[in-house]
Design an enzyme around this catalytic site. Structure first.
Site, mmCIF file in Angstrom:
data_model
loop_
_atom_site.group_PDB
_atom_site.id
_atom_site.type_symbol
_atom_site.label_atom_id
_atom_site.label_comp_id
_atom_site.label_asym_id
_atom_site.label_seq_id
_atom_site.Cartn_x
_atom_site.Cartn_y
_atom_site.Cartn_z
ATOM 1 N N GLU A 118 0.807 -1.215 0.000
ATOM 2 C CA GLU A 118 0.000 0.000 0.000
ATOM 3 C C GLU A 118 0.840 1.265 0.000
ATOM 4 O O GLU A 118 0.443 2.277 -0.560
ATOM 5 C CB GLU A 118 -0.922 0.026 1.221
ATOM 6 C CG GLU A 118 -2.251 -0.622 0.997
ATOM 7 C CD GLU A 118 -3.170 -0.443 2.209
ATOM 8 O OE1 GLU A 118 -3.033 0.548 2.945
ATOM 9 O OE2 GLU A 118 -4.024 -1.315 2.390
ATOM 10 N N GLU A 136 3.855 1.608 -1.347
ATOM 11 C CA GLU A 136 4.827 1.651 -2.439
ATOM 12 C C GLU A 136 4.224 2.305 -3.676
ATOM 13 O O GLU A 136 3.159 1.921 -4.145
ATOM 14 C CB GLU A 136 5.290 0.226 -2.807
ATOM 15 C CG GLU A 136 6.224 -0.382 -1.808
ATOM 16 C CD GLU A 136 6.689 -1.766 -2.221
ATOM 17 O OE1 GLU A 136 7.909 -2.000 -2.166
ATOM 18 O OE2 GLU A 136 5.857 -2.610 -2.586
#
Length: 191
Positions: A140, A142
């Site tokens: 989430e 990245e």
């Protein structure tokens, strides 16, 4: 040559993080003085992979790095899920998660310690050839852009100071050594 005796007398935990713990070490030096040194413990270790596409280009990820306050061009990498996870499994997972490619046979390239002056982090780097398209599966937090570059361009970026990440620099230069050795062998075989 005999090395002078330096001894840790005490270690105090200053901060417990998600994967890093920060300590103050009190060190006795050969002259008898006591100094306070910083020590960062990377609890899990990490793995990285240098992915080579069929056309010979190298696949890298561009992602934001808070410590630099900018985006950085790097090889795919990440922390192990646990201290017992083999680094080859971590490298395989990170390759697929970050790039959307997988590889059946990763080859160990090198092991490096990223910042020996104050941190114990170890990163094992693998070479991935014969990539198989798969599906990218980012965490989430990245936000990654994929880029491909030739080996020559990446080496130029290292010496221009564009690529500064230690694991990426080491991996590219190690691969360059392997690549030039392979090329030399092919030339000898043709003669």
């Amino acid at each position: 040559m005999k090395q002078p005796l330096i001894k840790r007398i005490k270690r105090e935990l200053e901060h417990k993080g998600t994967i890093l713990d920060i300590y103050s070490d009190y060190m006795e030096l050969p002259n008898g003085k006591i100094e306070k040194w910083d020590y960062v413990e990377h609890r899990k270790g990490a793995a990285a992979v240098i992915p080579i596409l069929p056309d010979g280009k190298i696949l890298l990820v561009r992602q934001y790095r808070n410590a630099l306050e900018r985006f950085s061009l790097e090889i795919p990498a990440g922390a192990r899920d646990s201290v017992t996870e083999p680094t080859i499994e971590c490298a395989s997972r990170e390759l697929e998660e970050e790039t959307g490619y997988r590889c059946e046979h990763l080859q160990f390239l090198l092991s490096l310690r990223t910042t020996v002056a104050f941190c114990n982090e170890v990163v094992d780097v693998y070479l991935a050839e014969d990539l198989i398209p798969s599906k990218q599966n980012l965490d989430e937090s990245e936000f990654i852009e994929l880029e491909t570059h030739t080996l020559e361009d990446l080496c130029a970026m290292i010496y221009q100071g564009i690529i500064q990440d230690s694991k990426t620099v080491a991996a590219i230069l190690a691969y360059k050594d392997i690549y030039t050795t392979r090329a030399a062998r092919k030339n000898v075989d043709r003669e």
